[in-house]
Design an enzyme around this catalytic site. Structure first.
Site, mmCIF file in Angstrom:
data_model
loop_
_atom_site.group_PDB
_atom_site.id
_atom_site.type_symbol
_atom_site.label_atom_id
_atom_site.label_comp_id
_atom_site.label_asym_id
_atom_site.label_seq_id
_atom_site.Cartn_x
_atom_site.Cartn_y
_atom_site.Cartn_z
ATOM 1 N N ARG A 1 -2.676 -1.855 -14.637
ATOM 2 C CA ARG A 1 -2.022 -0.629 -14.199
ATOM 3 C C ARG A 1 -3.049 0.492 -14.103
ATOM 4 O O ARG A 1 -3.954 0.608 -14.966
ATOM 5 C CB ARG A 1 -0.958 -0.279 -15.228
ATOM 6 N N ALA B 1 0.846 -1.208 0.000
ATOM 7 C CA ALA B 1 0.000 0.000 0.000
ATOM 8 C C ALA B 1 0.872 1.245 0.000
ATOM 9 O O ALA B 1 1.889 1.300 0.681
ATOM 10 C CB ALA B 1 -0.907 0.017 1.223
ATOM 11 N N SER C 1 1.116 6.063 -4.457
ATOM 12 C CA SER C 1 2.142 5.553 -5.362
ATOM 13 C C SER C 1 2.394 6.449 -6.571
ATOM 14 O O SER C 1 3.209 6.109 -7.417
ATOM 15 C CB SER C 1 1.754 4.150 -5.846
ATOM 16 N N LYS D 1 9.772 7.014 0.265
ATOM 17 C CA LYS D 1 10.093 5.599 0.066
ATOM 18 C C LYS D 1 11.501 5.280 0.566
ATOM 19 O O LYS D 1 11.770 4.151 0.983
ATOM 20 C CB LYS D 1 9.953 5.240 -1.417
ATOM 21 N N HIS E 1 6.912 -1.404 -13.286
ATOM 22 C CA HIS E 1 6.316 -2.608 -13.873
ATOM 23 C C HIS E 1 4.842 -2.340 -14.117
ATOM 24 O O HIS E 1 4.148 -1.741 -13.313
ATOM 25 C CB HIS E 1 6.551 -3.838 -12.999
ATOM 26 N N TYR F 1 7.754 11.579 -3.094
ATOM 27 C CA TYR F 1 7.498 10.128 -3.106
ATOM 28 C C TYR F 1 8.806 9.375 -2.900
ATOM 29 O O TYR F 1 8.899 8.477 -2.061
ATOM 30 C CB TYR F 1 6.845 9.742 -4.439
ATOM 31 N N GLU G 1 12.645 4.864 -7.870
ATOM 32 C CA GLU G 1 12.573 6.317 -7.691
ATOM 33 C C GLU G 1 13.532 6.799 -6.605
ATOM 34 O O GLU G 1 13.852 7.975 -6.533
ATOM 35 C CB GLU G 1 11.138 6.742 -7.339
ATOM 36 N N THR H 1 11.514 1.274 -4.299
ATOM 37 C CA THR H 1 11.358 1.705 -5.697
ATOM 38 C C THR H 1 12.628 2.288 -6.297
ATOM 39 O O THR H 1 13.425 2.922 -5.589
ATOM 40 C CB THR H 1 10.235 2.764 -5.770
HETATM 41 P P1 NDP Z 1 -1.242 1.026 -6.729
HETATM 42 O O1 NDP Z 1 -1.316 2.506 -6.666
HETATM 43 O O2 NDP Z 1 -1.897 0.317 -7.857
HETATM 44 O O3 NDP Z 1 -1.800 0.422 -5.359
HETATM 45 C C1 NDP Z 1 -1.532 0.986 -4.112
HETATM 46 C C2 NDP Z 1 -2.620 0.595 -3.142
HETATM 47 O O4 NDP Z 1 -2.325 1.189 -1.858
HETATM 48 C C3 NDP Z 1 -4.004 1.073 -3.530
HETATM 49 O O5 NDP Z 1 -4.900 -0.015 -3.606
HETATM 50 C C4 NDP Z 1 -4.377 2.039 -2.414
HETATM 51 O O6 NDP Z 1 -5.724 1.982 -2.047
HETATM 52 C C5 NDP Z 1 -3.540 1.539 -1.245
HETATM 53 N N1 NDP Z 1 -3.381 2.596 -0.221
HETATM 54 C C6 NDP Z 1 -2.968 3.873 -0.452
HETATM 55 N N2 NDP Z 1 -2.980 4.564 0.701
HETATM 56 C C7 NDP Z 1 -3.411 3.727 1.680
HETATM 57 C C8 NDP Z 1 -3.658 3.871 3.079
HETATM 58 N N3 NDP Z 1 -3.444 5.038 3.683
HETATM 59 N N4 NDP Z 1 -4.087 2.800 3.788
HETATM 60 C C9 NDP Z 1 -4.304 1.629 3.162
HETATM 61 N N5 NDP Z 1 -4.117 1.425 1.820
HETATM 62 C C10 NDP Z 1 -3.670 2.467 1.093
HETATM 63 O O7 NDP Z 1 0.321 0.646 -6.701
HETATM 64 P P2 NDP Z 1 1.094 -0.599 -7.360
HETATM 65 O O8 NDP Z 1 0.319 -1.825 -7.154
HETATM 66 O O9 NDP Z 1 1.560 -0.216 -8.704
HETATM 67 O O10 NDP Z 1 2.413 -0.640 -6.458
HETATM 68 C C11 NDP Z 1 2.452 -1.384 -5.246
HETATM 69 C C12 NDP Z 1 3.560 -0.826 -4.374
HETATM 70 O O11 NDP Z 1 4.811 -0.930 -5.026
HETATM 71 C C13 NDP Z 1 3.421 0.638 -3.997
HETATM 72 O O12 NDP Z 1 3.922 0.791 -2.694
HETATM 73 C C14 NDP Z 1 4.317 1.356 -4.991
HETATM 74 O O13 NDP Z 1 4.760 2.577 -4.452
HETATM 75 C C15 NDP Z 1 5.425 0.350 -5.122
HETATM 76 N N6 NDP Z 1 6.132 0.343 -6.392
HETATM 77 C C16 NDP Z 1 5.443 0.191 -7.554
HETATM 78 C C17 NDP Z 1 6.112 0.102 -8.756
HETATM 79 C C18 NDP Z 1 5.391 -0.038 -10.046
HETATM 80 O O14 NDP Z 1 6.023 0.172 -11.088
HETATM 81 N N7 NDP Z 1 4.124 -0.431 -10.049
HETATM 82 C C19 NDP Z 1 7.579 0.149 -8.801
HETATM 83 C C20 NDP Z 1 8.212 0.267 -7.502
HETATM 84 C C21 NDP Z 1 7.501 0.351 -6.350
HETATM 85 P P3 NDP Z 1 -6.925 2.570 -2.959
HETATM 86 O O15 NDP Z 1 -7.237 1.452 -3.906
HETATM 87 O O16 NDP Z 1 -7.972 2.834 -1.956
HETATM 88 O O17 NDP Z 1 -6.389 3.784 -3.641
HETATM 89 P P1 GDR Z 2 6.854 6.866 -12.434
HETATM 90 O O1 GDR Z 2 5.687 6.440 -13.443
HETATM 91 O O2 GDR Z 2 6.811 8.295 -12.098
HETATM 92 O O3 GDR Z 2 8.118 6.334 -13.029
HETATM 93 O O4 GDR Z 2 6.450 6.058 -11.126
HETATM 94 P P2 GDR Z 2 4.749 7.303 -14.389
HETATM 95 O O5 GDR Z 2 4.153 6.334 -15.327
HETATM 96 O O6 GDR Z 2 3.840 8.201 -13.641
HETATM 97 O O7 GDR Z 2 5.808 8.242 -15.163
HETATM 98 C C1 GDR Z 2 6.856 7.702 -15.945
HETATM 99 C C2 GDR Z 2 7.523 8.824 -16.724
HETATM 100 O O8 GDR Z 2 6.627 9.293 -17.737
HETATM 101 C C3 GDR Z 2 6.637 10.712 -17.729
HETATM 102 N N1 GDR Z 2 5.373 11.212 -18.275
HETATM 103 C C4 GDR Z 2 4.161 11.074 -17.717
HETATM 104 N N2 GDR Z 2 3.764 10.442 -16.596
HETATM 105 C C5 GDR Z 2 2.451 10.440 -16.309
HETATM 106 N N3 GDR Z 2 2.022 9.784 -15.219
HETATM 107 N N4 GDR Z 2 1.520 11.077 -17.086
HETATM 108 C C6 GDR Z 2 1.881 11.739 -18.229
HETATM 109 O O9 GDR Z 2 1.054 12.300 -18.921
HETATM 110 C C7 GDR Z 2 3.266 11.733 -18.565
HETATM 111 N N5 GDR Z 2 3.976 12.246 -19.597
HETATM 112 C C8 GDR Z 2 5.250 11.920 -19.409
HETATM 113 C C9 GDR Z 2 6.850 11.062 -16.267
HETATM 114 O O10 GDR Z 2 7.273 12.412 -16.134
HETATM 115 C C10 GDR Z 2 7.895 10.032 -15.867
HETATM 116 O O11 GDR Z 2 9.172 10.486 -16.227
HETATM 117 C C11 GDR Z 2 5.990 4.719 -11.203
HETATM 118 C C12 GDR Z 2 5.036 4.477 -10.019
HETATM 119 O O12 GDR Z 2 4.463 3.195 -10.153
HETATM 120 C C13 GDR Z 2 5.798 4.543 -8.707
HETATM 121 O O13 GDR Z 2 4.926 4.153 -7.638
HETATM 122 C C14 GDR Z 2 6.974 3.570 -8.777
HETATM 123 O O14 GDR Z 2 7.728 3.622 -7.591
HETATM 124 C C15 GDR Z 2 7.854 3.909 -9.970
HETATM 125 O O15 GDR Z 2 7.077 3.819 -11.152
HETATM 126 C C16 GDR Z 2 9.038 2.955 -10.116
#
Ligand code: NDP
Ligand code: GDR
Length: 343
Positions: free
Chosen positions: A184, A81, A84, A153, A179, A149, A127, A125
């Site tokens: 997503r 959670a 993110s 983290k 990922h 963020y 990040e 992450t």
């Molecule tokens: P998501 O945003 O899809 O999911 C995050 C979940 O956390 C949501 O379901 C959200 O609930 C819940 N949440 C947020 N705030 C709270 C809170 N205060 N109490 C309880 N639950 C809460 O993220 P991902 O599945 O993509 O990522 C999972 C984790 O991995 C995150 O911690 C993210 O930062 C980290 N991460 C993700 C990466 C990626 O590329 N996907 C890469 C590296 C790290 P709600 O549904 O209510 O919004």
């Molecule tokens: P990121 O993912 O910031 O890497 O975090 P995001 O997809 O938001 O952005 C990736 C890159 O794309 C550029 N970008 C845009 N991004 C968004 N969201 N919307 C736009 O319109 C847009 N145009 C360009 C961004 O500037 C950035 O450089 C994700 C999340 O899942 C984090 O929780 C996680 O930790 C990291 O990946 C690894």
């Protein structure tokens, strides 16, 4: 039967990880935050919404966390959670710090107090690397986060390492690069792009507005990454692991790949904020730049070195970027053709 507690169960990784754990025979407790309208679409899409035992859970509330852990005493606790979204963290730095940083200490404190045998996973992450100091990033690369963020983290990461070192908890941190998947969230750039092109194919006329087209990311498939997450907690010793693909691609190239998967070829014109992407055949504008979508500080490039995970976990990604784009576009189109709105 092993038990697992998964926070963020309604998010992308929570859904895929729960599916994997159920397939492995775990009893899965899925922690979600209460709201007026809880949305289980990802669990439903994976066909597991009835198999996960849902537990109301709030990261900001220590007593709630402690009660949940004391009652369930899970074998494994996966903290997925988070607030993110990197862009939002500039608007909500304090909240993001609470949820993504301090809350990790709450969980670790509760585990140490009421269930010290529980194995813990923290979702760290790439990040945290931010302004990168080396061509590829591994577990030993110095950190320099570029967003609230990333800063939050980094606290979560170090407090996990600290509880492991100080109290001997089996606490591991996965430093995961981006990922993606058909599950997503649409606010992230990959899904924003695939969903927009799929809607175009199905008759939509919205121009896709993007920020920085030059940012480079190491994009993998979420289904692969949850396998690695699970493997980390199966090791005798806890540790920190990078999961990545080792290949970087910029946003512009991702746009072109998604467009191609929908039968469009993008012709770019203009520079900077004036850039537009046209359908090469019809000349219609498909993509434009919205300067408001740029971040106050950007992470320009990331590419991970996952050799430690390969060596110690036997982990490697199985889906290429091309296959990932194809999969995301295909599922978005299929959902639209079933008459669903894209979530
Ligand atoms: P998501 O945003 O899809 O999911 C995050 C979940 O956390 C949501 O379901 C959200 O609930 C819940 N949440 C947020 N705030 C709270 C809170 N205060 N109490 C309880 N639950 C809460 O993220 P991902 O599945 O993509 O990522 C999972 C984790 O991995 C995150 O911690 C993210 O930062 C980290 N991460 C993700 C990466 C990626 O590329 N996907 C890469 C590296 C790290 P709600 O549904 O209510 O919004
Ligand atoms: P990121 O993912 O910031 O890497 O975090 P995001 O997809 O938001 O952005 C990736 C890159 O794309 C550029 N970008 C845009 N991004 C968004 N969201 N919307 C736009 O319109 C847009 N145009 C360009 C961004 O500037 C950035 O450089 C994700 C999340 O899942 C984090 O929780 C996680 O930790 C990291 O990946 C690894």
């Amino acid at each position: 039967m092993k038990t697992a507690f998964v926070t963020g169960v309604l998010g992308q990784d929570g859904a895929y990880l729960s599916k994997l754990l159920l397939e492995k025979g775990y009893k899965v407790y899925g922690a979600y935050r209460r709201s007026a309208s809880v949305n289980r679409w990802r669990l439903k899409r994976l066909g597991i919404d009835r198999e996960v035992e849902m537990v109301p859970f709030e990261l900001l509330e220590y007593s709630n966390i402690q009660r949940c852990i004391a009652r369930i005493r899970p074998d494994e606790f996966y903290n997925l959670a988070a607030q993110s979204f990197v862009g939002v963290s500039f608007e909500q730095p304090v909240f993001t710090g609470e949820v993504d940083g301090i809350a990790v200490a709450r969980i670790l404190e509760a585990i140490q107090t009421v269930s010290p045998e529980t194995r813990f996973y923290q979702a760290s992450t790439s990040e945290m690397f931010g302004r990168v100091q080396s061509p590829t990033q591994s577990e030993t690369t110095p950190f320099h986060p570029r967003s609230p963020y990333g800063v939050a983290k980094l606290y979560g990461h170090w407090i996990t390492v600290n509880f492991r070192d100080s109290f001997g908890l089996h606490a591991s941190s996965g430093i995961l690069f981006n990922h993606e998947s058909p599950l997503r969230g649409r606010e992230f750039v990959t899904r924003k792009i695939t969903a927009a092109f799929a809607e175009r194919v199905e008759g939509g006329d919205q121009v896709l507005a993007l920020g920085n087209l030059d940012a480079e990311r190491d994009w993998g498939y979420a289904g692969d990454y949850v396998r690695g997450i699970h493997q980390m907690l199966q090791q005798d010793r806890p540790g920190d692991y990078v999961l990545a693909t080792g290949r970087k691609t910029n946003v512009r190239a991702f746009v072109e790949a998604a467009a191609a998967a929908c039968g469009y070829r993008i012709a770019w014109e203009g520079e900077g904020a004036q850039t537009v992407g046209r359908d090469a055949r019809s000349g219609r504008v498909l993509v434009r730049i919205d300067p408001n979508l740029r971040r106050p500080a950007e992470v320009d490039e990331l590419v991970g070195d996952y050799s430690k995970a390969r060596r110690l976990l036997g982990w490697q990604p199985s889906v290429s970027l091309e296959q990932l784009v194809e999969m995301m576009v295909r599922e978005d189109l299929a959902a639209l053709r079933r008459g669903e709105l894209l979530m």
